[in-house]
Design an enzyme around this catalytic site. Structure first.
Site, PDB file in Angstrom:
ATOM      1  NE  ARG A   1     -10.350  11.200   4.196  1.00 47.16           N
ATOM      2  CZ  ARG A   1      -9.143  10.764   4.537  1.00 47.16           C
ATOM      3  NH1 ARG A   1      -8.074  11.242   3.931  1.00 47.16           N
ATOM      4  NH2 ARG A   1      -9.012   9.831   5.468  1.00 47.16           N
TER       5      ARG A   1
ATOM      6  CD  GLU B   1      -6.762  13.984   1.845  1.00 47.75           C
ATOM      7  OE1 GLU B   1      -6.861  12.786   2.121  1.00 47.75           O
ATOM      8  OE2 GLU B   1      -5.668  14.565   1.650  1.00 47.75           O
TER       9      GLU B   1
ATOM     10  CG  HIS C   1      -1.920   1.087   1.251  1.00 46.59           C
ATOM     11  ND1 HIS C   1      -3.275   0.864   1.127  1.00 46.59           N
ATOM     12  CD2 HIS C   1      -1.794   2.435   1.387  1.00 46.59           C
ATOM     13  CE1 HIS C   1      -3.931   2.010   1.195  1.00 46.59           C
ATOM     14  NE2 HIS C   1      -3.041   2.987   1.356  1.00 46.59           N
TER      15      HIS C   1
ATOM     16  CE1 TYR D   1      -8.946   6.680   0.047  1.00 53.88           C
ATOM     17  CE2 TYR D   1     -10.104   8.653   0.747  1.00 53.88           C
ATOM     18  CZ  TYR D   1      -9.100   7.737   0.935  1.00 53.88           C
ATOM     19  OH  TYR D   1      -8.254   7.859   2.022  1.00 53.88           O
TER      20      TYR D   1
ATOM     21  CG  ASP E   1      -1.424   5.287   3.983  1.00 54.79           C
ATOM     22  OD1 ASP E   1      -1.664   5.275   2.764  1.00 54.79           O
ATOM     23  OD2 ASP E   1      -2.111   5.930   4.804  1.00 54.79           O
TER      24      ASP E   1
ATOM     25  NE  ARG F   1      -8.503   5.126   9.684  1.00 51.56           N
ATOM     26  CZ  ARG F   1      -7.726   5.956   8.989  1.00 51.56           C
ATOM     27  NH1 ARG F   1      -7.317   7.098   9.533  1.00 51.56           N
ATOM     28  NH2 ARG F   1      -7.358   5.644   7.763  1.00 51.56           N
TER      29      ARG F   1
END
Length: 377
Positions: free
Chosen positions: A163, A70, A61, A130, A285, A227
């Site tokens: 989002r 953003e 990832h 997304y 990430d 998370r």
């Protein structure tokens, strides 16, 4: 033509003891107790008698084309560079788009994957971002997976996040069915890779996929599952029921974010509770943004990380949490190769596989990286 690594302590990731490894061009030609270099022409010999050798790390990832945005154009992050990634021990990456599927595209992601490949990395990618419906390269999820060499699945689809494009369960099920079909035809992994946000329903859709469809759970990989504490508890249950999960490096509990679970603490709990670690992976990430939002959803700060964070946190797991080296390293080698269905070439040190390896000193400091037989220091 040949590279011989002598008397190394080898983790394949299972510990093999002290052995010699012979590379021939880009492949592992032999792993034996002793290999005599005098029988070989054009051979470079490296004394690895005080070194540990691991398979090249797989980071499944990575925002290789950059991420962010953003908080406006000033919060965009730059694209990845091959030499920067290789020096962190990562020899294989899977590129992903995130929130920004507008100024970045699947075409852009593919081009960046090819550029990194030219720089020495092995690269794969997900189609889409997304966004739902999924925007693809060929106009079809199935065609992307079947006809585009690097595309191994769809992602990262955003769930339980402000989002997200608020997909319904039926939409996700249809995406999964198309991905599964493309995987069957192409022989690829066909992963549906989910970004998990802070929403309270968490992995509900994935549990429903498990219970309400016939699509094998091996096609689903939720990431960022550490998370929050609540999401991680759900992930533990999902893993227990046969699912696959991906931990994310970089979630460190703090005053601003007290509820996240560090990857090494998550791994420690999984090991202590007897979970099947073979279905757990870990990714960085990297090169995406790490935005902090206020209560109204506005970005108040944004940062980014590199792939270095992956091994940094695995070292904490090994040195401070007491996780066996072979267990920790398996998350970014054997396990990752298995879920990506690239285990015939990657993920372990075996004859015939790609000559990807990481050479460390006894304190787990990376000294040299080989990617397809080429040395990077």
């Amino acid at each position: 033509m040949f590279t011989l690594l002598k008397e190394a302590s080898i983790y394949s990731p299972d510990f093999l003891g002290k052995k010699d490894i012979l590379f021939c061009f880009d492949k592992i030609a032999a792993i034996k107790n002793s290999i005599d270099p005098s029988a070989l022409d054009d051979v470079e010999v490296l004394d690895c008698s005080n070194k540990l050798i691991f398979p090249g790390f797989i980071d499944l990832h990575v925002h290789i084309a950059g991420g962010g945005g953003e908080g406006g154009f000033s919060t965009r992050t730059p694209s990845a560079k091959a030499d920067e990634i290789l020096k962190t021990g990562v020899t294989t990456v899977v590129g992903v788009l995130g929130a920004d599927g507008v100024t970045r595209s699947v075409e852009n992601l593919y081009a960046q994957a090819k550029q990194l490949e030219a720089g020495g990395l092995s690269t794969y990618m997900y189609t889409g971002s997304y966004q739902v419906p999924v925007v693809t390269l060929t106009g079809s999820i199935q065609k992307d997976i079947v006809f585009v060499d690097k595309i191994i699945g769809v992602g990262e689809l955003c769930l339980e996040d402000h989002r997200a494009f608020q997909p319904t369960f039926d939409e996700i099920a249809r995406i999964a069915a198309q991905t599964r079909n493309g995987a069957l035809i192409s022989g690829k992994a066909g992963l549906v890779h989910f970004h998990m946000g802070l929403g309270e329903t968490g992995l509900e859709y994935l549990f429903r996929m498990m219970n309400e469809t016939l699509i094998p759970v091996s096609h689903f990989l939720p990431t960022h599952v550490n998370r929050t504490g609540m999401l991680f508890e759900q992930a533990c249950s999902y893993l227990q029921k046969g699912g696959y999960i991906d931990l994310t490096a970089g979630f460190i509990p703090s005053k601003e974010d007290p509820d996240c679970v560090a990857s090494y603490d998550a791994l420690k709990k999984l090991v202590d509770t007897g979970a099947d670690i073979g279905r757990v992976t870990m990714s960085s990430d990297a090169y995406g943004s790490v935005p902090v939002f206020d209560g109204l959803g506005n970005v108040i700060s944004s940062d980014t990380v590199t792939t270095k964070i992956l091994f940094d946190e695995l070292k904490v797991a090994i040195k401070e949490k007491g996780i066996p080296i072979e267990t920790a390293i398996s998350l970014v080698t054997k396990n990752a190769a298995g879920v990506l269905k690239i285990h015939k070439q990657k993920g372990s040190l075996e004859t015939g596989k790609d000559a990807d390896c990481v050479i460390c000193d006894k304190d787990l400091n990376i000294e040299t990286v080989f990617a397809k037989g080429i040395k990077y220091s």
